[in-house]
Design a protein around this motif. Structure first.
Motif, PDB file in Angstrom:
ATOM      1  N   MET A 107      27.661 -35.706  14.142  1.00  0.00           N
ATOM      2  CA  MET A 107      27.971 -34.690  12.954  1.00  0.00           C
ATOM      3  C   MET A 107      26.733 -34.084  12.303  1.00  0.00           C
ATOM      4  O   MET A 107      26.582 -32.684  12.162  1.00  0.00           O
ATOM      5  CB  MET A 107      28.625 -35.377  12.114  1.00  0.00           C
ATOM      6  CG  MET A 107      29.511 -34.554  11.187  1.00  0.00           C
ATOM      7  SD  MET A 107      28.229 -34.328   9.488  1.00  0.00           S
ATOM      8  CE  MET A 107      28.216 -35.817   8.971  1.00  0.00           C
ATOM      9  N   THR A 110      24.850 -31.563  14.432  1.00  0.00           N
ATOM     10  CA  THR A 110      25.732 -30.393  14.701  1.00  0.00           C
ATOM     11  C   THR A 110      26.172 -29.606  13.743  1.00  0.00           C
ATOM     12  O   THR A 110      26.803 -28.536  13.603  1.00  0.00           O
ATOM     13  CB  THR A 110      26.831 -30.436  15.765  1.00  0.00           C
ATOM     14  OG1 THR A 110      27.866 -31.397  14.989  1.00  0.00           O
ATOM     15  CG2 THR A 110      26.554 -31.028  16.968  1.00  0.00           C
ATOM     16  N   SER A 111      25.852 -29.908  12.195  1.00  0.00           N
ATOM     17  CA  SER A 111      26.287 -29.435  11.092  1.00  0.00           C
ATOM     18  C   SER A 111      25.030 -28.843  10.264  1.00  0.00           C
ATOM     19  O   SER A 111      24.096 -29.315  10.275  1.00  0.00           O
ATOM     20  CB  SER A 111      26.943 -30.481  10.203  1.00  0.00           C
ATOM     21  OG  SER A 111      28.330 -30.918  11.186  1.00  0.00           O
ATOM     22  N   THR A 115      27.947 -27.763   5.715  1.00  0.00           N
ATOM     23  CA  THR A 115      29.227 -28.724   6.260  1.00  0.00           C
ATOM     24  C   THR A 115      29.155 -29.837   6.044  1.00  0.00           C
ATOM     25  O   THR A 115      30.161 -30.782   6.090  1.00  0.00           O
ATOM     26  CB  THR A 115      29.360 -28.043   7.683  1.00  0.00           C
ATOM     27  OG1 THR A 115      28.150 -28.560   8.610  1.00  0.00           O
ATOM     28  CG2 THR A 115      29.804 -26.740   7.921  1.00  0.00           C
ATOM     29  N   ILE A 116      27.902 -30.561   5.979  1.00  0.00           N
ATOM     30  CA  ILE A 116      27.662 -31.929   5.935  1.00  0.00           C
ATOM     31  C   ILE A 116      28.307 -32.397   4.342  1.00  0.00           C
ATOM     32  O   ILE A 116      28.975 -33.540   4.235  1.00  0.00           O
ATOM     33  CB  ILE A 116      26.145 -32.364   5.801  1.00  0.00           C
ATOM     34  CG1 ILE A 116      25.816 -32.226   7.272  1.00  0.00           C
ATOM     35  CG2 ILE A 116      26.060 -33.724   5.254  1.00  0.00           C
ATOM     36  CD1 ILE A 116      24.076 -32.365   7.430  1.00  0.00           C
ATOM     37  N   ASP A 118      30.782 -30.968   3.143  1.00  0.00           N
ATOM     38  CA  ASP A 118      32.364 -30.871   3.255  1.00  0.00           C
ATOM     39  C   ASP A 118      33.043 -32.151   3.481  1.00  0.00           C
ATOM     40  O   ASP A 118      32.640 -32.640   4.687  1.00  0.00           O
ATOM     41  CB  ASP A 118      32.472 -29.849   4.211  1.00  0.00           C
ATOM     42  CG  ASP A 118      34.193 -29.156   4.264  1.00  0.00           C
ATOM     43  OD1 ASP A 118      34.869 -30.073   3.574  1.00  0.00           O
ATOM     44  OD2 ASP A 118      34.277 -28.228   4.839  1.00  0.00           O
ATOM     45  N   TRP A 120      35.718 -32.549   5.232  1.00  0.00           N
ATOM     46  CA  TRP A 120      36.372 -32.538   6.512  1.00  0.00           C
ATOM     47  C   TRP A 120      35.402 -33.059   7.363  1.00  0.00           C
ATOM     48  O   TRP A 120      35.722 -33.305   8.799  1.00  0.00           O
ATOM     49  CB  TRP A 120      36.821 -31.139   6.594  1.00  0.00           C
ATOM     50  CG  TRP A 120      38.250 -30.853   5.793  1.00  0.00           C
ATOM     51  CD1 TRP A 120      38.143 -29.952   4.747  1.00  0.00           C
ATOM     52  CD2 TRP A 120      39.452 -31.192   6.317  1.00  0.00           C
ATOM     53  NE1 TRP A 120      39.535 -30.056   4.308  1.00  0.00           N
ATOM     54  CE2 TRP A 120      40.364 -30.612   5.189  1.00  0.00           C
ATOM     55  CE3 TRP A 120      40.028 -32.148   7.213  1.00  0.00           C
ATOM     56  CZ2 TRP A 120      41.572 -30.845   5.251  1.00  0.00           C
ATOM     57  CZ3 TRP A 120      41.208 -32.002   7.304  1.00  0.00           C
ATOM     58  CH2 TRP A 120      42.205 -31.733   6.241  1.00  0.00           C
ATOM     59  N   ALA A 121      34.168 -32.641   7.280  1.00  0.00           N
ATOM     60  CA  ALA A 121      33.188 -32.994   8.305  1.00  0.00           C
ATOM     61  C   ALA A 121      33.153 -34.722   8.353  1.00  0.00           C
ATOM     62  O   ALA A 121      33.181 -35.126   9.378  1.00  0.00           O
ATOM     63  CB  ALA A 121      31.527 -32.565   7.866  1.00  0.00           C
ATOM     64  N   TRP A 122      33.307 -35.305   7.280  1.00  0.00           N
ATOM     65  CA  TRP A 122      33.238 -36.809   7.422  1.00  0.00           C
ATOM     66  C   TRP A 122      34.647 -37.247   8.008  1.00  0.00           C
ATOM     67  O   TRP A 122      34.653 -38.408   8.525  1.00  0.00           O
ATOM     68  CB  TRP A 122      33.059 -37.338   5.800  1.00  0.00           C
ATOM     69  CG  TRP A 122      31.626 -36.972   5.586  1.00  0.00           C
ATOM     70  CD1 TRP A 122      31.236 -35.985   4.734  1.00  0.00           C
ATOM     71  CD2 TRP A 122      30.436 -37.693   6.179  1.00  0.00           C
ATOM     72  NE1 TRP A 122      29.768 -36.116   4.737  1.00  0.00           N
ATOM     73  CE2 TRP A 122      29.395 -37.093   5.497  1.00  0.00           C
ATOM     74  CE3 TRP A 122      30.209 -38.627   7.004  1.00  0.00           C
ATOM     75  CZ2 TRP A 122      28.162 -37.523   5.703  1.00  0.00           C
ATOM     76  CZ3 TRP A 122      28.979 -38.998   7.204  1.00  0.00           C
ATOM     77  CH2 TRP A 122      27.842 -38.652   6.777  1.00  0.00           C
ATOM     78  N   ARG A 124      35.842 -35.579  10.353  1.00  0.00           N
ATOM     79  CA  ARG A 124      35.363 -35.356  12.048  1.00  0.00           C
ATOM     80  C   ARG A 124      34.385 -36.815  12.079  1.00  0.00           C
ATOM     81  O   ARG A 124      34.705 -37.112  13.475  1.00  0.00           O
ATOM     82  CB  ARG A 124      34.805 -34.319  12.224  1.00  0.00           C
ATOM     83  CG  ARG A 124      34.391 -33.917  13.542  1.00  0.00           C
ATOM     84  CD  ARG A 124      35.455 -33.977  14.388  1.00  0.00           C
ATOM     85  NE  ARG A 124      34.998 -33.590  15.756  1.00  0.00           N
ATOM     86  CZ  ARG A 124      35.815 -33.920  16.793  1.00  0.00           C
ATOM     87  NH1 ARG A 124      37.073 -34.334  16.600  1.00  0.00           N
ATOM     88  NH2 ARG A 124      35.501 -33.579  18.045  1.00  0.00           N
ATOM     89  N   VAL A 125      33.805 -37.309  11.574  1.00  0.00           N
ATOM     90  CA  VAL A 125      33.110 -38.284  11.857  1.00  0.00           C
ATOM     91  C   VAL A 125      34.042 -39.614  12.426  1.00  0.00           C
ATOM     92  O   VAL A 125      33.702 -40.318  13.199  1.00  0.00           O
ATOM     93  CB  VAL A 125      32.106 -38.806  10.549  1.00  0.00           C
ATOM     94  CG1 VAL A 125      31.547 -40.173  11.009  1.00  0.00           C
ATOM     95  CG2 VAL A 125      31.004 -38.133  10.490  1.00  0.00           C
TER      96      VAL A 125
END
Length: 252
Positions: A107, A110-111, A115-116, A118, A120-122, A124-125
C-alpha cells in the motif's frame, strides 16, 4: 584467566551434529575457551559412546569436570531447556506477520500521501493481508500435498468422506488468494472461498470443541505442530469475512 571447556562432538564429511554446533556456540558465548575435539567417523562416535558409557554426543567437560550433553550444558549454565518440538502457533503467526507487512508495504509503495490518510486505503491493506495469507498457506499445503492431506482428512467433514477434496481445497485457497489480490472474478471466487472456509470452520468446531480431539491443524501443511483450535478457527472465520466483503464489493 579464561574458563576452559572441552567438547567431544561428531564432525564427519557426511554429518555435522547440530547439537554439537549449538553446544560449542553456547560455550563460547558464555565466555569459555573451547577445546573442540572431533569424532570424525560414525565408528569413532560409537566407540566414544561405548568407551565412556554415554548414549549421545556431544559430551561436554568444564574445567575437567564432566557436564554431559547439550541439555545438561544448558542446565549447568542456567539457560533452561532448549525449545523442543511440540505444539506451537509460531508457523501461523509468522505467516500473518509477514503477509501483514507485505500488505502495508504494498500500500505504501503504490499510494500517495493523500490516499494513505484515507481509511479505505487501510481497508485495502486488510484485503491484501488476507489474500497474501491465503497464497502463502496454499503454497505450504501444495509443497507436500500428500502429507498435508493426511492431516486434513482427520478432521475436515468433506475430506474425510471424499479425499480428493483435500487437494481441491489447497488449490482453491492458493488460487483464490491470487485472484483476490487483483479483484479478478470476484463474484466467482468469493462464493467458492466462502463455502470452503465455512466447511472448514464447522469441521474445526466439531473436531476441537465438540469431540475434543487433540489434533494438529493442516493449515500450514503436513507435519506441522500447530494445534487445531482457536487460531485455526480464526483463520477460517477471517476467510469467511473476506469472502463476504468481496461479494459485497462485487455486487455494488
Amino acid at each position: 584467566m579464561s574458563k576452559r571447556a572441552t567438547i567431544h562432538r561428531m564432525v564427519t564429511p557426511d554429518h555435522l551434529c547440530p547439537w554439537g554446533v549449538k553446544a560449542k556456540d553456547l560455550l563460547r558465548r558464555s565466555g569459555y575457551r573451547v577445546d573442540d575435539r572431533h569424532l570424525k567417523t560414525k565408528e569413532a562416535n560409537e566407540a566414544y559412546k561405548r568407551e565412556n558409557g554415554v548414549d549421545e554426543t556431544p559430551q561436554i567437560f568444564i574445567e575437567g569436570r564432566h557436564v554431559g550433553g547439550y541439555d545438561a550444558l544448558r542446565e549447568h549454565l542456567g539457560k533452561g531447556p532448549d525449545p523442543k518440538e511440540g505444539k506451537t502457533y509460531q508457523p501461523i503467526v509468522a505467516v500473518f506477520a509477514v503477509t501483514g507487512a507485505m500488505a502495508v508495504t504494498t500500500m505504501l509503495s503504490t499510494s500517495t500521501s493523500a490516499t494513505i490518510a484515507d481509511g479505505w486505503a487501510w481497508i485495502r491493506v486488510g484485503e491484501l493481508c488476507v489474500a497474501f495469507s491465503m497464497c502463502v498457506l496454499g503454497i505450504l499445503k501444495l509443497q507436500n500435498l500428500q502429507s498435508y492431506a493426511n492431516g486434513f482428512v482427520q478432521y475436515d467433514l468433506v475430506a474425510r468422506h471424499w479425499v480428493p477434496y483435500a487437494y481441491v481445497y489447497a488449490f482453491v485457497e492458493a488460487g483464490g488468494g491470487v485472484l483476490m489480490i487483483a479483484d479478478i472474478a470476484t463474484l466467482v471466487v468469493a462464493p467458492v472461498v466462502l463455502v470452503i472456509s465455512a466447511i472448514g470452520a464447522v469441521s474445526i468446531v466439531r473436531a476441537a470443541y465438540i469431540e475434543r480431539r487433540d489434533l494438529n491443524c493442516a493449515c500450514v501443511g503436513g507435519g506441522s505442530d500447530v494445534p487445531l483450535g482457536f487460531v485455526s478457527l480464526s483463520e477460517n472465520l477471517i476467510m469467511i469475512a473476506m469472502a463476504v466483503w468481496m461479494l459485497g464489493k462485487g455486487s455494488v
